[in-house]
Each structure stands twice: as C-alpha cells, then as structure tokens.
Design an enzyme around this catalytic site. Structure first.
Site, short mmCIF file in Angstrom:
data_model
loop_
_atom_site.label_atom_id
_atom_site.label_comp_id
_atom_site.label_asym_id
_atom_site.label_seq_id
_atom_site.Cartn_x
_atom_site.Cartn_y
_atom_site.Cartn_z
N ASP A 168 -8.29 0.32 6.90
CA ASP A 168 -8.15 -0.83 7.78
C ASP A 168 -6.75 -0.85 8.39
O ASP A 168 -6.46 -1.67 9.25
CB ASP A 168 -8.36 -2.13 7.00
CG ASP A 168 -9.80 -2.31 6.56
OD1 ASP A 168 -10.69 -2.17 7.41
OD2 ASP A 168 -10.04 -2.60 5.38
N LYS B 195 0.82 -1.21 0.00
CA LYS B 195 0.00 0.00 0.00
C LYS B 195 0.85 1.26 0.00
O LYS B 195 0.36 2.34 -0.35
CB LYS B 195 -0.93 0.01 1.22
CG LYS B 195 -1.98 -1.09 1.20
CD LYS B 195 -3.31 -0.57 0.76
CE LYS B 195 -4.38 -1.66 0.82
NZ LYS B 195 -5.74 -1.14 0.66
#
Length: 414
Positions: free
Chosen positions: A137, A89
């Site tokens: 998250d 990410k």
C-alpha cells in the site's frame, strides 16, 4: 486551526463497532515463540542498530489530550522519522530483505554475513543477482526498496489501483521498479507472487499464507525494535494499561502484542486493535473465531490498512493476546490528524499520517461512549500507549486533509 471541542464532539457521533477478544493470561506461550520471541528480537536489535542512521524514535507525552479524553496519560511513539522513510515499516521490510540475503549467501557460499558485510559491499557478486519483490500500500514497499538499495540487490514493487502517485514516487526513489496493477491490495499480492514464480524472484511480503511464513515472521520481528524502544522510554511508574494499535494484515499488531506479552506477562496492558470499517479483516476474524477475509475494493483513506486478508501467523498471536477489536470510519482519521497537528490542549504538535491515527481514533471514540469505555476499562487511571506508525508519507494528501503542510506543523512544534 480547528475547533477542538467540535473535533472531539464529532468523534463522539461517528459509528464505532466493538468486538471482544479472548486474551489468554499468564506468561507468553511457548507455542508462539517460533513466530515471535525475545530471542529472535535480540538478533533484530543487533542488526538494525548497526544500520546507518539508526536512532530510537521519540515517545511523546500528550497530557492535554489525555485530560480532554478523560484518561490518565497518553504516550505516542512517533515513527515519522524512522530512517528517513516516514514510517515504522522501515524496520520490517528492510530487515526481512537482510535476513533473506544472509540465508542466500550462506546457501550459495557457505559463509555467514552481517549487515556490516553487505553495507561494505562484500558478497556483491551473489547479492547483485538476487531480486526481491512485494505488493504494498506504500510503506512496506518503500522499506523493501530501501533495504534492497542499501544491501545491493534488485527490487520490483507492485502497487494496486488506489495507491497515490506520491507513494509510488517515494518507492521509485530508492531504485525499485514499480508496477501498478488493477484491483485492490490482495490482487497486487497475487500479481507479485505470480511474477516472482515466473522470474525466480524472492517475495518479501508482510503477510503470511499457507506455505509462506518465514519472511513475514522476519518482517514482524523487525517491528519489535520499535516496541522495545517504547518500553525503555516509558516514563510512567507502572506499565501501560491499554495499547491501541492499527490493524492491517495484523503483523504490526502481533509484533506489539508478542513483545509486550513476553516482556511484561499479565502486566502487558489491554491490547485493542483498530481498523477502518472498509477493511476490517481482523474484526471479521474475531467475530468468526477464525481467519476471515473481507472483500470489495477496500477503498479506505487509511491506505496502509487497506487489507482484506489476515496474516495467518499474526492471527495466531492476536487470537491469543488481543482483548478487543474496533472499527472506525475514515472521517475519524482526518479528525485525529487535525487534533494532533493543532495540539489544542497545549501538547506538542504531531505530524501523523492517515494510517497512524486509527488507534487514537478508536480510543477517543470509545472514551466518549460510557458503555464502550466501561467495556474497555478506560477511565481516569488509564495509561494509554499508541504507535504513530507513519508521518506525512504522502505530503500533498496530508496538506489537503489537515489544511497545512507537515513542515508548517513541525515549525509549530519547534
């Protein structure tokens, strides 16, 4: 150490759901290039390669596990070391922050900026007054916070009720304000969106919805750097026959699908999406033939995949390019984390977080079921590529699940 035979036998007994997709053949469609393309990838590659600390992450061969699973080859792209953030990410959120800041600089000053300009503090008078925000998250928010710190803007990150304290602290370490909300990931998305509208912030989300597609497209295009690296590192004479990827909102999987499809055409390999059975919005969408939300608390151990609503532009790519959709239980992730850490078949030990192993779990569970293996075309000639999307992003949870720390596993790999 855990008993290798018992671990594989356990996977053979766990519930596995399978739905076939309708993948198109031929060249990557022109209609999808405004979403993801090699042309846009070239810009992402140029910018990200100029960031401090950039280096390709390793592609690890696991021949022992491949033999045990009955396939020809397994190669695992280990993203745990990406920019020190622990996951792939790092490529997406931070790149989307950069793209947003470049657009705002151009709009406000009429000048063009690069990563290097921002890293050197140019345009700080503009950038310092910009705030980016998102829901997460864990890993996406860490990337957005890191990108904001690196390029000089402000940042507010929203997390939902079940995000661990370790992941909250990891985000805050990059100077972001972290706000915990009630409810699930999709509730946090809505809270972040409302706050941004009220305060004049810019949302940097990894999921798209009606009227919001530009930033998620940039996030996905950042991920394409990882895929390109894997293709350059691929050691086999022929390309992968199968690529098993994690689900989530679909952006990660769409980036893999698009990059491989445009590069390799019909030789791109069979793309299989794998999700936790508690948060399987892509599987539900495949069954319905249209983007479909799943509801509830989405309380899966695979926290990075705890998503109930599909990213619309990601679905456009996956509906055209994905061959199969699988769902797996949380216990399969723990089993695969232990398999990679223990390396019982003589492979290099690998530290993999809960969300990194969904693809591997799906493949091992499918390979253990003759009917499913046949449906997916898995066999002794299969060359399987995995993207290990995160390392031990919550070190305490990793040690609890695996039975020893990530550092101890890495010492075994040295």
């Amino acid at each position: 150490m855990h008993d290798a035979t018992a671990l594989l036998d356990t996977l053979a007994t766990l519930p596995l759901a399978h739905c076939s997709g309708r993948p198109a053949t031929g060249a990557y469609p022109d209609r999808l290039k405004p979403i993801l393309s090699l042309a846009a990838h070239a810009e992402a590659m140029t910018e990200i390669a100029d960031w401090p600390g950039y280096a390709p992450t390793p592609l690890i061969a696991l021949p022992g596990l491949a033999r045990a699973a009955g396939v020809g080859a397994i190669h695992y792209k280990q993203e745990a070391g990406r920019f020190g953030l622990g996951s792939f990410k790092a490529l997406g959120g931070a790149y989307a922050v950069l793209r947003l800041l470049k657009k705002e600089i151009a709009r406000r000053s009429g000048q063009q900026a690069s990563s290097r300009d921002l890293l050197e503090g140019r345009f700080r008078d503009i950038v310092g007054n910009i705030t980016v925000a998102c829901a997460t998250d864990g890993n996406h928010g860490r990337s957005v916070a890191w990108g904001a710190q690196m390029f000089g803007c402000q940042c507010v990150i929203y997390i939902h009720a079940t995000v661990s304290e370790g992941r909250r602290a990891a985000i805050a370490r990059y100077g972001a304000e972290v706000v915990r909300t009630a409810g699930n990931y999709d509730d946090a998305v809505r809270a972040a969106d409302a706050a941004a509208k009220e305060n004049g912030w810019f949302i940097v989300s990894d999921t798209s919805y009606p009227g919001y597609t530009d930033v998620p497209r940039d996030v996905m295009q950042g991920y394409s750097v990882m895929v390109e690296e894997a293709l350059r590192q691929w050691p086999e004479a022929a390309p992968p026959t199968h690529v098993f990827v994690q689900g989530g909102v679909g952006g990660f999987a769409a980036a893999v699908c698009a990059q491989m499809w445009e590069r390799l055409g019909d030789a791109r390999g069979r793309l299989v999406l794998v999700e936790p059975d508690k948060a399987a919005c892509l599987y539900a969408s495949a069954l319905a033939g249209a983007p479909t939300a799943v509801h509830g608390d989405l309380d899966t151990l695979m926290a990075g995949l705890a998503c109930g609503e599909v990213s619309l532009i990601a679905w456009d790519v996956l509906e055209a390019g994905a061959a199969d959709f699988l769902t797996v239980p949380d216990s399969s992730a723990v089993t695969c984390m232990r398999l990679l850490a223990d390396a019982p078949y003589g492979d290099t030990p690998v530290v993999a977080g809960e969300s990194a192993v969904a693809g591997l779990a799906g493949m091992l569970m499918a390979a253990a079921r003759p009917d499913t293996a046949a449906a997916l075309g898995l066999g002794p000639d299969s060359r399987v590529l995995f993207f290990g999307s995160e390392g031990a992003t919550d070190p305490a949870l990793y040690e609890q699940l695996v039975g020893r720390s990530a550092e101890a596993v890495e010492r075994g790999a040295a």
